[in-house]
Motif scaffolding. Structure first.
Motif, PDB file in Angstrom:
ATOM      1  N   SER A  72      37.598  42.904  24.000  1.00 43.61           N
ATOM      2  CA  SER A  72      37.998  42.260  25.381  1.00 43.61           C
ATOM      3  C   SER A  72      39.330  42.891  25.631  1.00 43.61           C
ATOM      4  CB  SER A  72      37.973  40.776  25.363  1.00 43.61           C
ATOM      5  OG  SER A  72      38.778  40.116  24.523  1.00 43.61           O
ATOM      6  N   LYS A  73      40.261  43.208  24.862  1.00 43.13           N
ATOM      7  CA  LYS A  73      41.682  43.634  25.163  1.00 43.13           C
ATOM      8  C   LYS A  73      41.909  44.958  24.757  1.00 43.13           C
ATOM      9  CE  LYS A  73      42.983  39.867  27.142  1.00 43.13           C
ATOM     10  NZ  LYS A  73      43.431  39.564  28.573  1.00 43.13           N
ATOM     11  N   ASP A  92      44.768  43.828  29.781  1.00 39.48           N
ATOM     12  CA  ASP A  92      43.429  44.225  30.223  1.00 39.48           C
ATOM     13  C   ASP A  92      43.244  45.622  30.441  1.00 39.48           C
ATOM     14  OD1 ASP A  92      42.551  41.467  30.342  1.00 39.48           O
ATOM     15  OD2 ASP A  92      43.539  41.105  32.223  1.00 39.48           O
ATOM     16  N   GLU A 125      47.544  42.370  33.222  1.00 37.75           N
ATOM     17  CA  GLU A 125      47.113  41.483  32.293  1.00 37.75           C
ATOM     18  C   GLU A 125      46.845  40.255  33.186  1.00 37.75           C
ATOM     19  OE1 GLU A 125      46.086  39.014  29.356  1.00 37.75           O
ATOM     20  OE2 GLU A 125      46.058  41.037  29.386  1.00 37.75           O
TER      21      GLU A 125
END
Length: 204
Positions: A72-73, A92, A125
């Motif tokens: 996810s990151k 992100d 982010e």
């Protein structure tokens, strides 16, 4: 004679196919004992009473493996010659000014090496966006959702004075118009390109 030689070369090129796959960085072993075994053995033969020196690989941390599922990151290292702006920061997305255009890097991005040009680099982010103006560098995107960004110079965008940018752009434009030698034209063109990129980053 020439036709026969060309025919032989063409025949060889079409019948012989060799496929070589290079390993990704995350697939290369980082075990110092295996990589330096030959060096240590040779050292002991030359200087058996002196401990062998450590090599750079022995100071490296093990590379994180490539995850089986999409993370996810994105983990980012953003490094300058004199400082580390980001170190193992999970974000992100990162958008970098590649020479081929703005390139967005997300988790799971394909392994890539991109040359960077003067322009805007943004780190996203959540709702927080950090913006930097960079002069040049390289971005290395790895298969394990790690990205290493190396820049020669980088300045937070909010620290740049728009008035000074406009002044510099005007001065270099005048130098370019009045340049009489190739060297003067090249230097002036670099100044125009950098200040134009600065102006675009501030106004865009």
């Amino acid at each position: 004679m020439f036709r026969q030689a060309a025919h032989r070369l063409f025949t060889r090129s079409t019948t012989t196919t060799i496929t070589i796959r290079r390993l990704y960085s995350t697939e290369v072993a980082t075990d110092a004992s295996s990589g330096d075994a030959a060096f240590v053995e040779a050292w002991k033969k030359v200087a058996p009473n002196i401990d062998p020196p450590k090599t750079p690989i022995q100071y490296m941390e093990p590379r994180p493996p490539t995850p089986s599922t999409l993370p996810s990151k994105l983990t980012v290292n953003f490094v300058l010659p004199y400082a580390a702006e980001l170190s193992k920061s999970e974000v992100d997305m990162v958008i970098v000014p590649a020479t081929t255009g703005q390139m967005g890097i997300l988790p799971g991005h394909v392994p890539t090496i991109a040359e960077l040009k003067p322009g805007l680099l943004s780190v996203h982010e959540g709702n927080d966006v950090k913006k930097y103006f960079i002069s040049s560098g390289f971005a290395f995107v790895h298969s394990n959702s790690y990205a290493d960004i190396l820049a020669v110079e980088a300045v937070p965008l909010d620290r740049i004075d728009p008035a000074q940018v406009q002044k510099g752009l005007s001065e270099f434009t005048q130098k370019l118009n009045s340049a009489s030698t190739d060297l003067d034209k090249a230097e002036a063109q670099i100044g125009v390109d950098v200040h134009s990129a600065l102006n675009s980053a501030l106004t865009g």
